[in-house]
Design an enzyme around this catalytic site. Sequence first.
Site, mmCIF file in Angstrom:
data_model
loop_
_atom_site.group_PDB
_atom_site.id
_atom_site.type_symbol
_atom_site.label_atom_id
_atom_site.label_comp_id
_atom_site.label_asym_id
_atom_site.label_seq_id
_atom_site.Cartn_x
_atom_site.Cartn_y
_atom_site.Cartn_z
ATOM 1 N N TRP A 170 -0.253 -6.784 -6.512
ATOM 2 C CA TRP A 170 0.101 -6.121 -7.672
ATOM 3 C C TRP A 170 0.837 -5.156 -7.666
ATOM 4 C CZ3 TRP A 170 -2.870 -6.625 -12.336
ATOM 5 C CH2 TRP A 170 -3.120 -5.097 -12.987
ATOM 6 N N VAL A 219 15.092 -6.955 -0.487
ATOM 7 C CA VAL A 219 16.207 -6.519 -2.044
ATOM 8 C C VAL A 219 14.859 -5.436 -2.733
ATOM 9 C CG1 VAL A 219 17.193 -8.829 -2.329
ATOM 10 C CG2 VAL A 219 15.272 -8.108 -3.318
ATOM 11 N N HIS A 221 0.532 -1.284 -0.271
ATOM 12 C CA HIS A 221 -0.005 -0.169 0.559
ATOM 13 C C HIS A 221 1.055 0.761 -0.269
ATOM 14 C CE1 HIS A 221 -3.752 -2.147 1.054
ATOM 15 N NE2 HIS A 221 -2.819 -3.472 0.896
ATOM 16 N N HIS A 231 3.297 -13.751 -6.462
ATOM 17 C CA HIS A 231 2.839 -14.191 -5.923
ATOM 18 C C HIS A 231 1.437 -13.439 -6.602
ATOM 19 C CE1 HIS A 231 3.068 -10.111 -4.385
ATOM 20 N NE2 HIS A 231 2.612 -9.920 -3.028
ATOM 21 N N GLY A 258 -5.680 -12.676 -1.215
ATOM 22 C CA GLY A 258 -5.734 -11.786 -0.611
ATOM 23 C C GLY A 258 -6.452 -11.963 -2.849
ATOM 24 N N ASP A 259 -6.174 -10.732 -3.172
ATOM 25 C CA ASP A 259 -6.651 -10.447 -4.816
ATOM 26 C C ASP A 259 -5.861 -10.683 -5.786
ATOM 27 O OD1 ASP A 259 -4.588 -9.068 -4.205
ATOM 28 O OD2 ASP A 259 -4.643 -7.071 -4.474
ATOM 29 N N GLN A 260 -4.286 -12.042 -5.111
ATOM 30 C CA GLN A 260 -3.554 -12.730 -6.152
ATOM 31 C C GLN A 260 -3.953 -13.190 -7.386
ATOM 32 O OE1 GLN A 260 -1.381 -14.187 -2.848
ATOM 33 N NE2 GLN A 260 -0.859 -11.584 -1.978
ATOM 34 N N THR A 272 -5.354 0.184 -4.649
ATOM 35 C CA THR A 272 -3.747 -0.114 -5.118
ATOM 36 C C THR A 272 -3.712 -1.752 -5.216
ATOM 37 O OG1 THR A 272 -3.675 -1.514 -2.692
ATOM 38 C CG2 THR A 272 -2.728 1.006 -3.039
ATOM 39 N N ASP A 307 -6.626 5.139 0.823
ATOM 40 C CA ASP A 307 -6.456 4.408 1.174
ATOM 41 C C ASP A 307 -7.885 3.698 1.172
ATOM 42 O OD1 ASP A 307 -4.609 1.597 0.196
ATOM 43 O OD2 ASP A 307 -5.981 1.106 1.967
HETATM 44 C C1 UDX Z 1 -0.461 -6.390 -0.708
HETATM 45 C C2 UDX Z 1 -1.519 -6.794 -2.103
HETATM 46 O O1 UDX Z 1 -0.737 -8.267 -2.412
HETATM 47 C C3 UDX Z 1 -1.644 -6.181 -3.101
HETATM 48 O O2 UDX Z 1 -1.962 -6.276 -4.861
HETATM 49 C C4 UDX Z 1 -2.565 -4.941 -2.501
HETATM 50 O O3 UDX Z 1 -2.986 -4.576 -2.872
HETATM 51 C C5 UDX Z 1 -1.747 -4.465 -1.862
HETATM 52 O O4 UDX Z 1 -1.490 -5.041 -0.898
HETATM 53 P P1 UDX Z 1 2.669 -7.300 -1.559
HETATM 54 O O5 UDX Z 1 1.733 -8.487 -1.190
HETATM 55 O O6 UDX Z 1 3.121 -6.494 -0.872
HETATM 56 O O7 UDX Z 1 0.919 -6.367 -1.683
HETATM 57 O O8 UDX Z 1 2.930 -7.466 -2.758
HETATM 58 P P2 UDX Z 1 3.462 -6.337 -4.347
HETATM 59 O O9 UDX Z 1 1.817 -5.771 -4.240
HETATM 60 O O10 UDX Z 1 3.440 -7.304 -4.891
HETATM 61 O O11 UDX Z 1 3.877 -5.256 -2.952
HETATM 62 C C6 UDX Z 1 4.908 -5.408 -2.335
HETATM 63 C C7 UDX Z 1 5.657 -4.236 -2.585
HETATM 64 O O12 UDX Z 1 7.093 -4.940 -2.550
HETATM 65 C C8 UDX Z 1 6.612 -4.209 -4.516
HETATM 66 O O13 UDX Z 1 6.610 -2.841 -4.776
HETATM 67 C C9 UDX Z 1 8.077 -5.102 -4.359
HETATM 68 O O14 UDX Z 1 8.754 -4.111 -5.263
HETATM 69 C C10 UDX Z 1 8.166 -4.480 -2.882
HETATM 70 N N1 UDX Z 1 8.918 -4.910 -2.770
HETATM 71 C C11 UDX Z 1 9.214 -6.488 -2.488
HETATM 72 C C12 UDX Z 1 10.393 -5.430 -2.675
HETATM 73 O O15 UDX Z 1 10.764 -4.366 -3.353
HETATM 74 N N2 UDX Z 1 11.305 -6.052 -2.441
HETATM 75 C C13 UDX Z 1 11.260 -7.382 -1.856
HETATM 76 O O16 UDX Z 1 12.143 -8.316 -1.455
HETATM 77 C C14 UDX Z 1 9.703 -7.911 -1.988
#
Ligand code: UDX
Length: 458
Positions: free
Chosen positions: A356, A336, A19, A353, A376-378, A139, A116
């Site tokens: 989004w 990372v 988010h 996973h 979730g939404d995945q 998001t 949000d």
């Molecule tokens: C969750 C949901 O899965 C997503 O669809 C929703 O809308 C927001 O909450 P999350 O599981 O955290 O998000 O995954 P993602 O939406 O992919 O966001 C993770 C963010 O962290 C990405 O921007 C990714 O680049 C960043 N990240 C993740 C890193 O920079 N390094 C990492 O090691 C892991």
Amino acid sequence: MSEVPPIHVALLPSAGMGHLTPFLRLAAMLVHHNCHVTLITTHPTVSKSESDQISKFHSSFPQVNQLHFHLLPPSDASATKADPFFLRFEAIRSSSHLLPSLLSSVSPPLSSFVYDMTLISPLLPVADSLGVPHYILFTSSATMLSFFSYFPTVSASLPTLNDVEIPGVSSIPRSSIPPMLLVPNSLFGNIFNEDGPKLTKLHGVLINTFEELEAQSLEALNGGKMVKELPPVYAVGPFVPGEFEKEDQRGAPLKWLDDKAKGSVVYVTFGSRTAMGRDQMREIGEGLVRSGSMFLWVVKGKKVDREEEEEGLEGLLGLELVEKIKERGLVVKEWVDQREILDHEAVGGFVSHCGWNSVVEAAWYGVPIMGWPLGGDQKINAEVVSNKGWGVWNKDWGWEGENVVKGEEIGEAIREMMNDESLRIKAAEVKEAARKAISVGGRGEVTLQKLIEKWNKF
Ligand code: UDX
């Protein structure tokens, strides 16, 4: 003639990197369009990785005088309920009464407020009282937004429901409905039920997607069959992932990638919240070794961290497997910068996973996806990727914790992704469309520009 004051947008994200990240990227885009931005967060429920990300963003940003930060006080909700999302939600709910005086005193004066997607109920009365247009940033995907707005229509019949047919949008199979929504009275179930009908009270919904990625869902949401129930939906994406660290600050994973052949490495990570069990971790390790590709595997999550602290990676995966892994891959435990990994030319596939933000980043860098949606939404997002033809996902693998997927199957799926030339071609097309959408005259860029002009007139 008096000078028109600059546009000033207040942004209020919810908890979690998934988010916070899109809010920071939206902030950067708005500053780039000469807006002032006030970013409001809460303390101390901002996690370490979130506060690191905020300060990195702050210090790397050249137009600092256009960016303002404000911390809301912590919640007095029970510390025993340690879920950061819950704590953030409570902190925002309990201090929302402070927002009118905060936001009426900002300089230049406030032009619009974007909060949000999960905060509609706690913030709507406050947002209405500010006298400026207010929006949510959704998001997730536009397809998920259509489900979000449609959910209250079907939620009463969920126990017996099969596929959900959303007018103008493809149907969502029951097996892809976020599992947390199927639990009676869950936090998210309540949010979906209460907030879907309130969407009409907003001036609009901003979303990090673009026409070429989700044309059908965007059409249904904007002027299509769902129009009666929704305010305008502004597809202002893809959000640009941003600038990288300087050359001399490149970390070990990037250096490891440097001498690998173009497109030869699989990057494996499951977002910021997922924590897999030990059995599944071992099968992933086996699968990666069997895939025949080089791999960069980011192992993280609460469960894994705890186990690793006690016994290290050898204890978690077994000595024999760790030895095999070392021959082909690099395992990383710390955070990372995913953007830098996806941008590296050695990376030819992404086991994701399908959060989004990860999906949009893979589109931006043109990397094929092997989706492994876990919650979730995945699954809904994974379907967007596979419909577009730049990724695949196995619908039989279930949600996180339902089954332990075997290494043999994982290895085979990765091999198929890495050898499928059509995915690579499609990924390159999606990358081109993503960049076009936000270049000058592109649809996303024009949409954002028009929105800013609207705020100006207001
Ligand atoms: C969750 C949901 O899965 C997503 O669809 C929703 O809308 C927001 O909450 P999350 O599981 O955290 O998000 O995954 P993602 O939406 O992919 O966001 C993770 C963010 O962290 C990405 O921007 C990714 O680049 C960043 N990240 C993740 C890193 O920079 N390094 C990492 O090691 C892991």
